[in-house]
Motif scaffolding. Structure first.
Motif, short mmCIF file in Angstrom:
data_model
loop_
_atom_site.label_atom_id
_atom_site.label_comp_id
_atom_site.label_asym_id
_atom_site.label_seq_id
_atom_site.Cartn_x
_atom_site.Cartn_y
_atom_site.Cartn_z
N THR A 219 0.83 -1.21 0.00
CA THR A 219 0.00 0.00 0.00
C THR A 219 0.87 1.25 0.00
N LEU A 220 1.87 1.27 0.87
CA LEU A 220 2.76 2.42 0.93
C LEU A 220 3.56 2.56 -0.35
N ASP A 221 4.02 1.45 -0.89
CA ASP A 221 4.77 1.48 -2.14
C ASP A 221 3.91 2.05 -3.27
N GLN A 222 2.64 1.67 -3.30
CA GLN A 222 1.71 2.18 -4.31
C GLN A 222 1.54 3.69 -4.18
N ALA A 223 1.40 4.16 -2.94
CA ALA A 223 1.22 5.60 -2.72
C ALA A 223 2.46 6.39 -3.14
N LEU A 224 3.63 5.86 -2.83
CA LEU A 224 4.87 6.57 -3.15
C LEU A 224 5.12 6.65 -4.65
N LYS A 225 4.55 5.72 -5.40
CA LYS A 225 4.70 5.75 -6.86
C LYS A 225 3.97 6.93 -7.48
N MET A 226 3.16 7.61 -6.69
CA MET A 226 2.48 8.81 -7.18
C MET A 226 3.46 9.93 -7.47
N LYS A 227 4.67 9.82 -6.95
CA LYS A 227 5.66 10.89 -7.13
C LYS A 227 5.85 11.24 -8.60
N THR A 228 5.96 10.23 -9.45
CA THR A 228 6.17 10.49 -10.89
C THR A 228 5.01 11.28 -11.47
N GLY A 229 3.79 10.88 -11.13
CA GLY A 229 2.62 11.59 -11.63
C GLY A 229 2.53 13.00 -11.10
N ILE A 230 2.88 13.18 -9.83
CA ILE A 230 2.85 14.53 -9.24
C ILE A 230 3.85 15.43 -9.96
N ASN A 231 5.06 14.93 -10.15
CA ASN A 231 6.07 15.72 -10.86
C ASN A 231 5.59 16.10 -12.26
N PHE A 232 4.98 15.14 -12.95
CA PHE A 232 4.50 15.41 -14.31
C PHE A 232 3.42 16.49 -14.31
N LEU A 233 2.46 16.38 -13.40
CA LEU A 233 1.36 17.35 -13.36
C LEU A 233 1.86 18.73 -12.96
N VAL A 234 2.75 18.79 -11.97
CA VAL A 234 3.28 20.08 -11.54
C VAL A 234 4.05 20.75 -12.67
N LEU A 235 4.91 20.00 -13.33
CA LEU A 235 5.70 20.57 -14.42
C LEU A 235 4.81 20.96 -15.60
N THR A 236 3.75 20.22 -15.82
CA THR A 236 2.80 20.57 -16.88
C THR A 236 2.11 21.90 -16.59
N VAL A 237 1.65 22.05 -15.34
CA VAL A 237 0.99 23.30 -14.94
C VAL A 237 1.95 24.48 -15.05
N LEU A 238 3.18 24.28 -14.60
CA LEU A 238 4.18 25.36 -14.68
C LEU A 238 4.51 25.71 -16.13
N THR A 239 4.57 24.69 -16.97
CA THR A 239 4.84 24.94 -18.39
C THR A 239 3.70 25.75 -19.03
N ILE A 240 2.47 25.39 -18.71
CA ILE A 240 1.32 26.15 -19.22
C ILE A 240 1.36 27.59 -18.70
N GLY A 241 1.71 27.74 -17.43
CA GLY A 241 1.82 29.07 -16.85
C GLY A 241 2.86 29.93 -17.54
N ILE A 242 3.99 29.32 -17.86
CA ILE A 242 5.06 30.04 -18.58
C ILE A 242 4.57 30.45 -19.96
N TRP A 243 3.88 29.52 -20.61
CA TRP A 243 3.39 29.77 -21.97
C TRP A 243 2.35 30.89 -22.00
N LEU A 244 1.51 30.94 -20.97
CA LEU A 244 0.43 31.95 -20.93
C LEU A 244 0.91 33.30 -20.42
#
Length: 298
Positions: free
Chosen positions: A272-297
């Motif tokens: 269960t903990l291992d599954q939760a920690l694997k969210m790190k990759t998705g979090i990084n992707f979403l954060v960087l995506t939002v920041l990229t959109i912010g830079i673009w706008l």
């Protein structure tokens, strides 16, 4: 400009993690300890003066650094500010600290470095539950909230937030010693984390295997804890994993009754903990995506 600064700061934390120098939070902690030794009184006024003095000092230093960087070439100024801002982000350190519980020969001891509750008598399930709660709550305190204030106010914003968060972790306890002395810090932390905690819950929902249940539990259970903020990311994670989190725990030898967030549909264990920690990759992707959109706008 702040989106570009946040992007570089986040990338620095992703790649390098904690920098090999005395962390600004340690300096803040030193200030709090000195002030408490000299001026402590379990009243609201001394605690409020501690909050105000550390905030003003930190803002003065951070604003001065921004001003001085303005005399440097743009690329150098931008790089220095991003490195300074990266010290307020803790995704790498948070992930590594919680992941250490999975590999430690003494998981209770590894957990004791992350939580204020008593860990000596915890069962294996309780250790993993506490680790999941720490992961969810500190995604807000250590990643999303500082990033939020960096985007709003630049380096002074993230510095001020770290002051508030550090004060909360050191003196904002409802104990005999800190009940009044830490009240201002506790209220300010509740205000500062109101929006970031809910943004973190939404982020967890987006990455959850069962998004509908994560959303439902965040809405149903998010406000059940004493803290007006911590319950939202924890409840979202509980819903996404189909587990029950929070519940009774011992703090400084005293049993504290807390409601369960989520439902005990699945066991809480190593996987269960291992599954939760694997969210790190998705979090990084979403954060960087939002920041990229912010830079673009911008």
């Amino acid at each position: 400009m702040f989106f570009e600064l946040a992007m570089l700061a986040y990338l620095i934390d992703m790649i390098f993690g904690e920098l090999p120098c005395k962390h600004p939070v340690v300096w803040m902690g030193d200030f709090i300890n000195v002030f408490e030794r000299r001026f402590y009184s379990n009243r609201i006024l001394p605690g409020a003066l501690l909050v105000i003095s550390l905030l003003l000092l930190t803002l003065l230093i951070s604003i001065t650094l921004v001003y001085l960087c303005g005399f440097l070439p743009v690329y150098l100024s931008f790089s220095i500010l991003a490195i300074l801002a990266s010290t307020g982000l803790a995704m790498n350190m948070l992930h590594a600290s919680v992941a250490a519980i999975l590999t430690s020969e003494q998981p209770r001891q590894a957990l004791s470095f992350l939580v204020s509750r008593d860990t000596e008598a915890m069962t294996e399930t309780e250790v993993y539950k506490a680790a999941l709660e720490t992961w969810a709550e500190n995604l807000s305190d250590g990643v999303i909230a500082p990033l939020f204030y960096l985007l709003l106010f630049g380096l002074p914003g993230i510095a001020a937030y770290k002051v508030i968060n550090t004060l909360d972790s050191m003196i904002a306890y409802k104990t005999e010693r800190y009940f009044y002395f830490g009240k201002t810090a506790a209220i300010l932390d509740d205000i500062a984390n109101f929006i970031p905690a809910r943004l973190t819950a939404m982020l967890i929902v987006l990455l959850a295997a069962d998004k509908q249940r994560a959303w439902q539990y965040a809405l149903r259970d998010g406000n059940k804890l004493e803290s007006p903020n911590a319950g939202f990311p924890i409840a979202a994670l509980a819903g996404g994993l189909g587990v029950g989190l929070a519940g009774d725990a011992y703090y400084h030898g005293q049993l504290k009754h807390k409601p369960t967030l989520g439902s005990r549909l699945n066991p809480v264990n190593h996987n269960t903990l291992d599954q939760a920690l694997k969210m790190k990759t998705g979090i990084n992707f979403l954060v960087l995506t939002v920041l990229t959109i912010g830079i673009w706008l911008s």
